[in-house]
Enzyme design. Sequence first.
Site, PDB file in Angstrom:
ATOM      1  N   ARG A 237      61.615  67.100  31.760  1.00 48.64           N
ATOM      2  CA  ARG A 237      61.930  67.576  33.105  1.00 48.64           C
ATOM      3  C   ARG A 237      63.027  66.691  33.666  1.00 48.64           C
ATOM      4  O   ARG A 237      63.007  65.457  33.450  1.00 48.64           O
ATOM      5  CB  ARG A 237      60.699  67.522  34.028  1.00 48.64           C
ATOM      6  CG  ARG A 237      59.692  68.632  33.820  1.00 48.64           C
ATOM      7  CD  ARG A 237      60.225  70.006  34.270  1.00 48.64           C
ATOM      8  NE  ARG A 237      59.232  71.058  34.130  1.00 48.64           N
ATOM      9  CZ  ARG A 237      59.143  71.900  33.098  1.00 48.64           C
ATOM     10  NH1 ARG A 237      60.000  71.837  32.094  1.00 48.64           N
ATOM     11  NH2 ARG A 237      58.212  72.842  33.087  1.00 48.64           N
ATOM     12  N   GLU A 266      67.867  72.415  39.590  1.00 49.46           N
ATOM     13  CA  GLU A 266      68.198  73.555  38.722  1.00 49.46           C
ATOM     14  C   GLU A 266      68.258  74.817  39.559  1.00 49.46           C
ATOM     15  O   GLU A 266      67.393  75.007  40.419  1.00 49.46           O
ATOM     16  CB  GLU A 266      67.157  73.689  37.607  1.00 49.46           C
ATOM     17  CG  GLU A 266      67.177  72.485  36.669  1.00 49.46           C
ATOM     18  CD  GLU A 266      66.148  72.586  35.537  1.00 49.46           C
ATOM     19  OE1 GLU A 266      65.491  73.632  35.408  1.00 49.46           O
ATOM     20  OE2 GLU A 266      66.003  71.603  34.802  1.00 49.46           O
ATOM     21  N   HIS A 285      68.467  74.953  30.827  1.00 46.49           N
ATOM     22  CA  HIS A 285      67.006  74.983  30.658  1.00 46.49           C
ATOM     23  C   HIS A 285      66.594  76.130  29.709  1.00 46.49           C
ATOM     24  O   HIS A 285      65.859  77.041  30.092  1.00 46.49           O
ATOM     25  CB  HIS A 285      66.313  75.128  32.026  1.00 46.49           C
ATOM     26  CG  HIS A 285      64.872  74.672  32.006  1.00 46.49           C
ATOM     27  ND1 HIS A 285      64.283  74.010  33.046  1.00 46.49           N
ATOM     28  CD2 HIS A 285      63.896  74.789  31.059  1.00 46.49           C
ATOM     29  CE1 HIS A 285      63.014  73.748  32.767  1.00 46.49           C
ATOM     30  NE2 HIS A 285      62.763  74.213  31.556  1.00 46.49           N
TER      31      HIS A 285
HETATM   32  N1  NAD Z   1      63.152  72.264  28.340  1.00 44.20           N
HETATM   33  C1  NAD Z   1      62.236  73.203  28.255  1.00 44.20           C
HETATM   34  O1  NAD Z   1      62.526  74.392  28.286  1.00 44.20           O
HETATM   35  C2  NAD Z   1      60.813  72.809  28.073  1.00 44.20           C
HETATM   36  C3  NAD Z   1      59.965  73.665  27.359  1.00 44.20           C
HETATM   37  C4  NAD Z   1      58.645  73.280  27.182  1.00 44.20           C
HETATM   38  C5  NAD Z   1      58.194  72.094  27.696  1.00 44.20           C
HETATM   39  N2  NAD Z   1      59.029  71.306  28.411  1.00 44.20           N
HETATM   40  C6  NAD Z   1      58.533  70.042  28.966  1.00 44.20           C
HETATM   41  O2  NAD Z   1      57.985  69.269  27.913  1.00 44.20           O
HETATM   42  C7  NAD Z   1      56.766  68.691  28.351  1.00 44.20           C
HETATM   43  C8  NAD Z   1      55.913  68.324  27.173  1.00 44.20           C
HETATM   44  O3  NAD Z   1      55.374  69.470  26.556  1.00 44.20           O
HETATM   45  P1  NAD Z   1      54.289  69.303  25.383  1.00 44.20           P
HETATM   46  O4  NAD Z   1      53.788  70.651  25.074  1.00 44.20           O
HETATM   47  O5  NAD Z   1      54.828  68.465  24.285  1.00 44.20           O
HETATM   48  O6  NAD Z   1      53.176  68.477  26.195  1.00 44.20           O
HETATM   49  P2  NAD Z   1      52.075  67.479  25.634  1.00 44.20           P
HETATM   50  O7  NAD Z   1      51.087  67.318  26.729  1.00 44.20           O
HETATM   51  O8  NAD Z   1      51.606  67.914  24.295  1.00 44.20           O
HETATM   52  O9  NAD Z   1      52.886  66.096  25.447  1.00 44.20           O
HETATM   53  C9  NAD Z   1      53.232  65.262  26.495  1.00 44.20           C
HETATM   54  C10 NAD Z   1      53.275  63.825  25.979  1.00 44.20           C
HETATM   55  O10 NAD Z   1      53.758  62.988  27.032  1.00 44.20           O
HETATM   56  C11 NAD Z   1      52.970  61.812  27.040  1.00 44.20           C
HETATM   57  N3  NAD Z   1      53.006  61.186  28.362  1.00 44.20           N
HETATM   58  C12 NAD Z   1      52.606  61.685  29.545  1.00 44.20           C
HETATM   59  N4  NAD Z   1      52.805  60.786  30.538  1.00 44.20           N
HETATM   60  C13 NAD Z   1      53.356  59.694  29.941  1.00 44.20           C
HETATM   61  C14 NAD Z   1      53.795  58.451  30.425  1.00 44.20           C
HETATM   62  N5  NAD Z   1      53.702  58.117  31.702  1.00 44.20           N
HETATM   63  N6  NAD Z   1      54.327  57.567  29.534  1.00 44.20           N
HETATM   64  C15 NAD Z   1      54.420  57.886  28.226  1.00 44.20           C
HETATM   65  N7  NAD Z   1      54.024  59.067  27.718  1.00 44.20           N
HETATM   66  C16 NAD Z   1      53.491  59.958  28.564  1.00 44.20           C
HETATM   67  C17 NAD Z   1      51.576  62.249  26.650  1.00 44.20           C
HETATM   68  O11 NAD Z   1      50.850  61.158  26.179  1.00 44.20           O
HETATM   69  C18 NAD Z   1      51.910  63.266  25.574  1.00 44.20           C
HETATM   70  O12 NAD Z   1      52.058  62.591  24.367  1.00 44.20           O
HETATM   71  C19 NAD Z   1      56.195  69.738  29.308  1.00 44.20           C
HETATM   72  O13 NAD Z   1      55.286  69.183  30.226  1.00 44.20           O
HETATM   73  C20 NAD Z   1      57.431  70.267  29.996  1.00 44.20           C
HETATM   74  O14 NAD Z   1      57.731  69.503  31.151  1.00 44.20           O
HETATM   75  C21 NAD Z   1      60.323  71.642  28.618  1.00 44.20           C
HETATM   76  O1  DGY Z   2      57.550  74.084  30.733  1.00 44.27           O
HETATM   77  C1  DGY Z   2      58.038  75.042  30.138  1.00 44.27           C
HETATM   78  O2  DGY Z   2      57.373  75.861  29.494  1.00 44.27           O
HETATM   79  C2  DGY Z   2      59.516  75.250  30.158  1.00 44.27           C
HETATM   80  O3  DGY Z   2      60.188  74.218  30.795  1.00 44.27           O
HETATM   81  C3  DGY Z   2      59.883  76.547  30.748  1.00 44.27           C
HETATM   82  O4  DGY Z   2      59.732  76.476  32.127  1.00 44.27           O
END
Ligand code: NAD
Ligand code: DGY
Length: 326
Positions: A237, A266, A285
């Site tokens: 994010r 955004e 994004h």
């Molecule tokens: N760019 C995009 O389009 C897009 C798409 C999907 C997800 N995302 C972002 O990616 C994030 C992660 O998705 P995911 O499915 O891998 O989630 P997830 O919950 O599987 O992984 C998140 C990781 O972050 C770690 N974490 C959380 N807080 C922390 C901190 N303070 N210090 C260190 N590590 C920390 C957790 O331990 C975990 O390992 C989502 O929450 C979202 O914001 C972005």
């Molecule tokens: O969190 C997610 O799934 C992506 O950032 C799309 O918003």
Amino acid sequence: MKPSVVLYKSLPEDLRVRLDAHFNVTEINGLTPENIAAHAEAFRQAEGILGSGGKVDVEFLQQAPKLRAASTISVGYDTFDVAALNDKGIVLMHTPTVLTETVADTMMALVLSSARRVVELAERVKAGEWQKNIGPDWFGIDVHHKKLGILGMGRIGLALAQRAHLGFSMPILYNARKHHQEAEDRFDAQYCDLDTLLAESDFLCISLPLTAETHHLIGREQLAKMKPSAILINAGRGPVVDEQALVDALKDGTIFAAGLDVFEQEPLPVNSELLKLRNVVPLPHIGSATHETRYGMARDAVDNLIAALTGKVEKNCVNPQVLKQG
Ligand SMILES: NC(=O)c1ccc[n+]([C@@H]2O[C@H](COP(=O)([O-])OP(=O)(O)OC[C@H]3O[C@@H](n4cnc5c(N)ncnc54)[C@H](O)[C@@H]3O)[C@@H](O)[C@H]2O)c1
Ligand SMILES: O=C(O)[C@H](O)CO
């Protein structure tokens, strides 16, 4: 009578048919204050909401007194006040897993394009600048065998580690709230503290959720600890990185380049300083934005809402403790 729900993002036709079979659906174009005011009665009656984007906070919940379930077409849920949902016993559903591989592909694309300057050089070729054999001023830096640091080793971090380690022979370092045994066993990932991750990574790849703890986790002080040859990739994010500090670090050579899919604001304002920098690859994004994955996310979100409102939740629930209260 079928429960009433508000749909605030349009769905593929077959999924809309499925939603209509279970619910009385009012569709609006986004969860904006104007739309909420214009459809006040639909929100007063809504037991469920489904869509993505828009804030679901205490103020919003006052407009939706019958709400029992919210289903977001995203894995990230930072726009929801989860504590407020918990207080009211409202179930929050999201779409993890279905998008993991696609987002990891996007991150690898950012790694490659920023290291090899793909976008910048393609623009120069299109502008007619390729007039003779290229020299070092057109060279990039290698990706293979470099150290890839993952900040946030969850689902997406693991899928990125797989690509980088098996595909590009990259040693993997990571920091997360806890050790990730699978990443260590399958990809020889080494856990380290944040300072070590910053100092040793050639690519610092952020796949963190946005929380109070991660807001501006990467600021001026942290960027100063990175190698001048390092590249920062953010697909978690935007607000995890202090964007002004990043602009300054990219301008003064504190780091080499950045590949960014997410931003503090955004859409990215057209006057953003980031857009003036040659060493930035900015994407709108699109982490999960393929036809297949966006369809899968919408499908899962529909199924999630049906499960939540029929009391059959088995997966994809952010706050399962609410289910136990019921
Ligand atoms: N760019 C995009 O389009 C897009 C798409 C999907 C997800 N995302 C972002 O990616 C994030 C992660 O998705 P995911 O499915 O891998 O989630 P997830 O919950 O599987 O992984 C998140 C990781 O972050 C770690 N974490 C959380 N807080 C922390 C901190 N303070 N210090 C260190 N590590 C920390 C957790 O331990 C975990 O390992 C989502 O929450 C979202 O914001 C972005
Ligand atoms: O969190 C997610 O799934 C992506 O950032 C799309 O918003």
